[in-house]
Design a protein around this motif. Structure first.
Motif, PDB file in Angstrom:
ATOM      1  N   LEU A 175     -21.824  66.085  62.289  1.00  0.00           N
ATOM      2  CA  LEU A 175     -23.229  65.782  61.974  1.00  0.00           C
ATOM      3  C   LEU A 175     -23.324  64.452  61.225  1.00  0.00           C
ATOM      4  CD1 LEU A 175     -24.512  69.344  60.923  1.00  0.00           C
ATOM      5  CD2 LEU A 175     -24.909  68.164  63.100  1.00  0.00           C
ATOM      6  N   ASP A 176     -22.393  64.226  60.310  1.00  0.00           N
ATOM      7  CA  ASP A 176     -22.386  62.951  59.566  1.00  0.00           C
ATOM      8  C   ASP A 176     -22.143  61.772  60.499  1.00  0.00           C
ATOM      9  OD1 ASP A 176     -22.784  64.381  57.290  1.00  0.00           O
ATOM     10  OD2 ASP A 176     -20.722  64.211  56.529  1.00  0.00           O
ATOM     11  N   GLY A 177     -21.388  62.027  61.585  1.00  0.00           N
ATOM     12  CA  GLY A 177     -21.066  60.957  62.517  1.00  0.00           C
ATOM     13  C   GLY A 177     -22.119  60.736  63.584  1.00  0.00           C
ATOM     14  N   GLY A 178     -23.219  61.504  63.534  1.00  0.00           N
ATOM     15  CA  GLY A 178     -24.313  61.275  64.476  1.00  0.00           C
ATOM     16  C   GLY A 178     -24.537  62.368  65.502  1.00  0.00           C
ATOM     17  N   ALA A 179     -23.749  63.444  65.470  1.00  0.00           N
ATOM     18  CA  ALA A 179     -24.009  64.568  66.382  1.00  0.00           C
ATOM     19  C   ALA A 179     -25.243  65.331  65.906  1.00  0.00           C
ATOM     20  CB  ALA A 179     -22.799  65.492  66.433  1.00  0.00           C
ATOM     21  N   MET A 180     -25.792  66.145  66.804  1.00  0.00           N
ATOM     22  CA  MET A 180     -26.988  66.919  66.450  1.00  0.00           C
ATOM     23  C   MET A 180     -26.740  68.392  66.766  1.00  0.00           C
ATOM     24  SD  MET A 180     -30.661  65.385  67.457  1.00  0.00           S
ATOM     25  CE  MET A 180     -30.745  66.203  68.999  1.00  0.00           C
ATOM     26  N   ALA A 181     -27.187  69.275  65.880  1.00  0.00           N
ATOM     27  CA  ALA A 181     -27.031  70.714  66.133  1.00  0.00           C
ATOM     28  C   ALA A 181     -28.258  71.228  66.875  1.00  0.00           C
ATOM     29  CB  ALA A 181     -26.842  71.458  64.815  1.00  0.00           C
ATOM     30  N   VAL A 241     -21.658  64.444  70.771  1.00  0.00           N
ATOM     31  CA  VAL A 241     -20.335  64.403  70.134  1.00  0.00           C
ATOM     32  C   VAL A 241     -19.534  63.264  70.779  1.00  0.00           C
ATOM     33  CG1 VAL A 241     -18.150  65.687  69.925  1.00  0.00           C
ATOM     34  CG2 VAL A 241     -20.349  66.831  69.494  1.00  0.00           C
ATOM     35  N   THR A 242     -18.737  62.583  69.963  1.00  0.00           N
ATOM     36  CA  THR A 242     -17.924  61.461  70.472  1.00  0.00           C
ATOM     37  C   THR A 242     -16.440  61.679  70.116  1.00  0.00           C
ATOM     38  OG1 THR A 242     -18.240  60.222  68.425  1.00  0.00           O
ATOM     39  CG2 THR A 242     -19.828  59.796  70.203  1.00  0.00           C
ATOM     40  N   PRO A 243     -15.559  60.988  70.848  1.00  0.00           N
ATOM     41  CA  PRO A 243     -14.119  61.219  70.646  1.00  0.00           C
ATOM     42  C   PRO A 243     -13.597  60.878  69.250  1.00  0.00           C
ATOM     43  CG  PRO A 243     -14.493  60.169  72.761  1.00  0.00           C
ATOM     44  CD  PRO A 243     -15.811  60.154  72.035  1.00  0.00           C
ATOM     45  N   GLU A 244     -14.374  60.136  68.456  1.00  0.00           N
ATOM     46  CA  GLU A 244     -13.890  59.806  67.106  1.00  0.00           C
ATOM     47  C   GLU A 244     -14.034  60.989  66.158  1.00  0.00           C
ATOM     48  OE1 GLU A 244     -16.464  57.869  68.595  1.00  0.00           O
ATOM     49  OE2 GLU A 244     -14.752  56.893  69.594  1.00  0.00           O
ATOM     50  N   MET A 245     -14.874  61.936  66.503  1.00  0.00           N
ATOM     51  CA  MET A 245     -15.158  63.024  65.549  1.00  0.00           C
ATOM     52  C   MET A 245     -14.000  64.019  65.491  1.00  0.00           C
ATOM     53  SD  MET A 245     -19.113  63.686  66.629  1.00  0.00           S
ATOM     54  CE  MET A 245     -20.298  62.330  66.543  1.00  0.00           C
TER      55      MET A 245
END
Ligand code: ADP
Length: 485
Positions: free
Chosen positions: A350-356, A378-382
């Protein structure tokens, strides 16, 4: 107190050489119900001393067992299988109480656990050797299959019964004796299986169960003792690596079923309903605490919006609760540390920009209940992409080309299960070729069965369990070169 039809299945002592034993100086440890954190049972805490005794007894018991015919061994395994099924209701109650999974899942696991016993009872009869066309006219070349020796099995809490029978059944069918060390969270399921094995008529000392909290001490004995010739382990990659290193000193054979990071790849041409059903089964069974759970759901951009909408709808309909309640779809996580880890992965995303889209936090039910969660963008860095989640969290990642999906899917040191959903036959074969995984589910999210080989590539493990291959891990090949005749 757990009420069973047969109260004598509730064993709370270690099982060594046919007796229930304890080490009074080590006291007892508590087994908790993860649904309410209440103490279910106090179990004798046994350690390295009991592990050593168990190995000595196993060495003696194996002498007679390996000389019996495979048919004779199969007969006793078959009795164990029958007893497991006859007592399935009690075994499932024990499992739900100590592990937390819904009762229907516990019942399914008991049937799955029993299936390995039935399967390997038969496979033991087919441990054929070969007659090899010789390289010289007066030679005869033969191979024999022989039991590998005393086996140590270290098993986890997520499948407290099946991970035992998947190892014990081929070992016993091959002619080995074994010492089992179940997880301290779920010793009761292991001890109930031992009680039934005793009733089935296995000789004393052939199956031993050491229960205790000193995993390092017991693991040290099992991996270090020269008379244990094989160590089979299911659990974390970290501990698996440690045990392999420890086994090196005595050159033990090892089988390792370690962590996964399963990609679940959904292409634009997938059947949407089937794909959602597949994710639900693969991701949310056992609250996501399985090593073949979908860990990264890679969705092609064309189907992405519809898929996210339908997945979110399905996840929001899941009922979280005590596994003993028949309406429950998802139980609690195994303990507080598991919940904290799952939550930290979600926070990081969530801090990295994903959304629930659903869930995203611990449940209002409190304790170890975590809301079934769908994360998008979600991105591969998370961390949630890179680490094994072991919780009811579905991270959805968008991709455009097949090449992108393959690169993302293989971008991990794990290689256990993978899944693809597509209607395109040539794509199915291409993907099956290029995915670096021991197992590929194709338009299917539930792939485990006793008839197929379960196991991983890369850092997910060594060896295969189940299937016609599963018994090989417990057999040595002996080559005979005979001159004359
Ligand atoms: P999980 O994360 O599923 O609990 P672990 O690898 O920690 O996975 O545990 C799997 C099994 O390994 C359990 O029976 C546990 O007690 C045992 N175990 C944990 N640490 C060690 C160790 N250092 N040596 C031997 N066994 C261990």
């Amino acid at each position: 107190m757990l009420h069973l039809n047969d109260q004598s299945l509730l064993r709370t002592r270690a099982f060594v050489a046919g007796s229930w034993v304890e080490e009074p100086e080590l006291g007892e440890f508590s087994v908790f119900n993860p649904a309410d954190d209440k103490v279910l049972a106090s179990v004798a805490n046994t350690g390295p001393k009991t592990a050593n005794t168990a190995i000595e007894k196993a060495v003696v018991a194996m002498e007679g067992w390996k000389r019996r015919t495979a048919k004779d061994r199969a007969h006793i395994l078959r009795k164990w299988f029958d007893l497991i099924l006859t007592n399935a209701e009690d075994l499932a109650l024990i499992m739900t109480a100590e592990q937390g999974k819904p009762l229907a899942e516990s019942q399914a696991e008991i049937r799955y656990a029993a299936s390995f016993v039935e399967w390997f009872a038969e496979e033991g009869k087919r441990a054929y050797g070969d007659v090899i066309p010789a390289h010289a006219p007066d030679l005869r070349l033969l191979t024999l299959k022989q039991p590998v020796g005393v086996v140590a099995a270290i098993t986890p809490w997520n499948f407290p019964s099946a991970m035992i029978t998947r190892k014990a059944a081929p070992a016993l069918a091959a002619g080995c004796a074994l010492v089992i060390k179940p997880a301290a969270e779920t010793p009761l399921s292991a001890l109930a299986l031992a009680e039934l094995a005793h009733r089935a008529g296995f000789p004393d000392g052939l199956i031993n169960v050491v229960v205790g909290t000193d995993a390092v001490g017991i693991g040290g004995v099992l991996s270090g003792h020269p008379q244990v010739r094989k160590l089979t382990f299911t659990g974390s990659t970290r501990v698996g690596k440690l045990l392999m290193a420890q086994c090196a000193a005595t050159v033990k054979k090892t089988s390792m079923e370690l962590g996964g990071n399963a990609p679940f790849i959904i292409f634009d041409d997938a059947d949407l309903r089937a794909a959602v059903a597949g994710v639900m089964a693969s991701k949310f069974r056992n609250a996501g605490q399985t090593c073949i759970s979908a860990n990264r759901i890679l969705v092609q951009e064309g189907i992405y919006p519809d898929f996210v909408r339908e997945l979110t709808r399905a996840v929001k309909a899941l009922r979280l609760g005590d596994g003993r309640d028949p309406d429950t779809d998802i139980g609690p996580l195994i303990d507080g540390a598991a919940l904290d880890n799952v939550d930290s992965l979600v926070r990081n995303a969530l801090d990295g920009g994903a959304m629930a889209m659903a869930g995203g936090q611990a449940s209002v039910l409190g304790g170890q209940f975590y809301e079934p969660t769908v994360l998008v963008d979600v991105t591969p860095e998370m961390r949630v992409f890179r680490e094994e989640i072991f919780g009811p969290v579905a991270p959805v990642v968008r991709f455009s080309s097949e090449a992108d999906a393959i690169a993302m899917a293989n971008d991990t040191s794990a290689g256990l299960a993978s899944y693809i959903y597509t209607q395109n036959v040539s794509r199915i074969f291409h993907m099956a070729d290029v995915l670096d995984y021991g197992m590929v589910g194709i338009n299917e999210g539930m792939i485990s069965t006793e008839v197929a080989p379960f196991g991983g590539m890369k850092e997910s493990g060594v060896g295969r369990e189940g299937s016609k291959y599963g018994i090989d891990d417990y057999l040595e090949i002996k080559y005979l070169c005979i001159r004359g005749g």
